[in-house]
Scaffold this motif. Structure first.
Motif, PDB file in Angstrom:
ATOM      1  N   ASP A  16      43.860  43.435  21.808  1.00 20.71           N
ATOM      2  CA  ASP A  16      43.742  44.463  20.754  1.00 20.71           C
ATOM      3  C   ASP A  16      42.295  44.828  20.430  1.00 20.71           C
ATOM      4  OD1 ASP A  16      46.544  44.532  20.504  1.00 20.71           O
ATOM      5  OD2 ASP A  16      46.493  42.855  19.095  1.00 20.71           O
ATOM      6  N   LEU A  17      41.367  44.543  21.324  1.00 23.88           N
ATOM      7  CA  LEU A  17      39.964  44.877  21.108  1.00 23.88           C
ATOM      8  C   LEU A  17      39.537  45.855  22.190  1.00 23.88           C
ATOM      9  CD1 LEU A  17      37.295  44.302  19.593  1.00 23.88           C
ATOM     10  CD2 LEU A  17      36.861  42.517  21.265  1.00 23.88           C
ATOM     11  N   GLN A  18      39.339  47.122  21.802  1.00 22.92           N
ATOM     12  CA  GLN A  18      38.905  48.123  22.771  1.00 22.92           C
ATOM     13  C   GLN A  18      38.374  49.348  22.048  1.00 22.92           C
ATOM     14  OE1 GLN A  18      42.796  48.668  24.652  1.00 22.92           O
ATOM     15  NE2 GLN A  18      42.812  50.781  23.927  1.00 22.92           N
ATOM     16  N   ASP A  19      37.459  50.049  22.724  1.00 21.23           N
ATOM     17  CA  ASP A  19      36.984  51.348  22.246  1.00 21.23           C
ATOM     18  C   ASP A  19      37.873  52.458  22.796  1.00 21.23           C
ATOM     19  OD1 ASP A  19      34.743  50.442  20.758  1.00 21.23           O
ATOM     20  OD2 ASP A  19      33.618  50.188  22.616  1.00 21.23           O
ATOM     21  N   ARG A  20      38.408  52.234  24.000  1.00 20.78           N
ATOM     22  CA  ARG A  20      39.278  53.207  24.668  1.00 20.78           C
ATOM     23  C   ARG A  20      39.948  52.496  25.828  1.00 20.78           C
ATOM     24  NH1 ARG A  20      36.109  54.695  29.005  1.00 20.78           N
ATOM     25  NH2 ARG A  20      33.976  54.008  28.753  1.00 20.78           N
ATOM     26  N   SER A  21      40.800  53.201  26.557  1.00 24.58           N
ATOM     27  CA  SER A  21      41.426  52.594  27.730  1.00 24.58           C
ATOM     28  C   SER A  21      41.252  53.511  28.929  1.00 24.58           C
ATOM     29  CB  SER A  21      42.906  52.307  27.473  1.00 24.58           C
ATOM     30  OG  SER A  21      43.596  53.494  27.165  1.00 24.58           O
ATOM     31  N   ASN A  22      41.328  52.919  30.125  1.00 23.62           N
ATOM     32  CA  ASN A  22      41.209  53.707  31.351  1.00 23.62           C
ATOM     33  C   ASN A  22      42.593  54.163  31.803  1.00 23.62           C
ATOM     34  OD1 ASN A  22      42.368  51.486  32.626  1.00 23.62           O
ATOM     35  ND2 ASN A  22      40.478  50.837  33.626  1.00 23.62           N
ATOM     36  N   GLY A  23      42.658  54.857  32.926  1.00 16.29           N
ATOM     37  CA  GLY A  23      43.909  55.387  33.431  1.00 16.29           C
ATOM     38  C   GLY A  23      44.925  54.323  33.781  1.00 16.29           C
ATOM     39  N   GLU A  24      44.486  53.095  34.019  1.00 26.34           N
ATOM     40  CA  GLU A  24      45.389  51.988  34.338  1.00 26.34           C
ATOM     41  C   GLU A  24      45.857  51.242  33.097  1.00 26.34           C
ATOM     42  OE1 GLU A  24      42.717  49.885  36.846  1.00 26.34           O
ATOM     43  OE2 GLU A  24      43.235  51.051  38.637  1.00 26.34           O
ATOM     44  N   GLY A  25      45.385  51.686  31.917  1.00 30.23           N
ATOM     45  CA  GLY A  25      45.784  51.054  30.668  1.00 30.23           C
ATOM     46  C   GLY A  25      44.956  49.849  30.271  1.00 30.23           C
ATOM     47  N   HIS A  26      43.865  49.585  30.990  1.00 32.88           N
ATOM     48  CA  HIS A  26      42.989  48.463  30.635  1.00 32.88           C
ATOM     49  C   HIS A  26      42.082  48.864  29.476  1.00 32.88           C
ATOM     50  CE1 HIS A  26      44.198  46.275  34.188  1.00 32.88           C
ATOM     51  NE2 HIS A  26      43.903  47.330  34.932  1.00 32.88           N
ATOM     52  N   GLY A  27      41.961  48.003  28.492  1.00 30.27           N
ATOM     53  CA  GLY A  27      41.058  48.256  27.381  1.00 30.27           C
ATOM     54  C   GLY A  27      39.612  48.168  27.822  1.00 30.27           C
ATOM     55  N   LEU A  28      38.797  49.102  27.354  1.00 32.50           N
ATOM     56  CA  LEU A  28      37.374  49.139  27.697  1.00 32.50           C
ATOM     57  C   LEU A  28      36.535  49.090  26.424  1.00 32.50           C
ATOM     58  CD1 LEU A  28      37.444  52.058  30.299  1.00 32.50           C
ATOM     59  CD2 LEU A  28      37.415  49.608  30.780  1.00 32.50           C
ATOM     60  N   LEU A  29      35.430  48.387  26.502  1.00 31.62           N
ATOM     61  CA  LEU A  29      34.438  48.353  25.421  1.00 31.62           C
ATOM     62  C   LEU A  29      33.181  49.048  25.908  1.00 31.62           C
ATOM     63  CD1 LEU A  29      34.762  44.643  24.276  1.00 31.62           C
ATOM     64  CD2 LEU A  29      35.527  46.665  23.035  1.00 31.62           C
ATOM     65  N   ASP A  30      32.632  49.940  25.103  1.00 28.25           N
ATOM     66  CA  ASP A  30      31.363  50.591  25.409  1.00 28.25           C
ATOM     67  C   ASP A  30      30.250  49.706  24.857  1.00 28.25           C
ATOM     68  OD1 ASP A  30      32.598  52.911  26.498  1.00 28.25           O
ATOM     69  OD2 ASP A  30      32.983  53.623  24.474  1.00 28.25           O
ATOM     70  N   VAL A  31      29.320  49.301  25.709  1.00 22.79           N
ATOM     71  CA  VAL A  31      28.246  48.389  25.288  1.00 22.79           C
ATOM     72  C   VAL A  31      26.894  48.904  25.768  1.00 22.79           C
ATOM     73  CG1 VAL A  31      29.778  46.380  25.296  1.00 22.79           C
ATOM     74  CG2 VAL A  31      28.470  46.924  27.347  1.00 22.79           C
ATOM     75  N   TRP A  32      25.833  48.396  25.155  1.00 21.77           N
ATOM     76  CA  TRP A  32      24.468  48.682  25.553  1.00 21.77           C
ATOM     77  C   TRP A  32      23.872  47.385  26.069  1.00 21.77           C
ATOM     78  CZ3 TRP A  32      22.501  53.293  26.242  1.00 21.77           C
ATOM     79  CH2 TRP A  32      21.123  53.420  26.463  1.00 21.77           C
ATOM     80  N   MET A  33      23.203  47.434  27.214  1.00 20.19           N
ATOM     81  CA  MET A  33      22.672  46.206  27.801  1.00 20.19           C
ATOM     82  C   MET A  33      21.184  46.325  28.085  1.00 20.19           C
ATOM     83  SD  MET A  33      23.952  46.315  31.676  1.00 20.19           S
ATOM     84  CE  MET A  33      23.644  47.717  32.713  1.00 20.19           C
ATOM     85  N   SER A  34      20.536  45.196  28.068  1.00 19.15           N
ATOM     86  CA  SER A  34      19.129  45.091  28.439  1.00 19.15           C
ATOM     87  C   SER A  34      18.889  43.649  28.853  1.00 19.15           C
ATOM     88  CB  SER A  34      18.234  45.457  27.253  1.00 19.15           C
ATOM     89  OG  SER A  34      16.885  45.219  27.577  1.00 19.15           O
TER      90      SER A  34
END
Length: 80
Positions: free
Chosen positions: A49-67
């Motif tokens: 239940d933790l996601q910003d959005r999901s892809n076409g396969e229904g997997h939850g995705l989180l948008d992150v910033w990395m460095s």
């Protein structure tokens, strides 16, 4: 000690946890900076239940910033 409780380490947190628990960290060959997507593998309860959005396969995705520029080269015992 491995307790069976899922944990997530990202960037420095992952590296610090790896070293403190018996793994190894080394300088990477490539530095990364910018936007990335995180998707849970194995449908971990940690990401339920933790996601910003999901892809076409229904997997939850989180948008992150990395460095970062270092990488974990050996996992601590009991980690995957």
């Amino acid at each position: 000690m491995v307790t069976g409780v899922p944990v997530l380490g990202i960037c420095y947190g992952m590296q610090a946890m790896a070293v403190q628990l018996g793994g190894e960290v080394a300088a990477g060959d490539v530095r990364e900076f910018g936007y990335a997507e995180v998707r849970a593998r194995g449908h971990s309860a940690l990401f339920r239940d933790l996601q910003d959005r999901s892809n076409g396969e229904g997997h939850g995705l989180l948008d992150v910033w990395m460095s970062h520029g270092d990488r974990v080269t050996a996992l601590p015992p009991g980690f995957r």
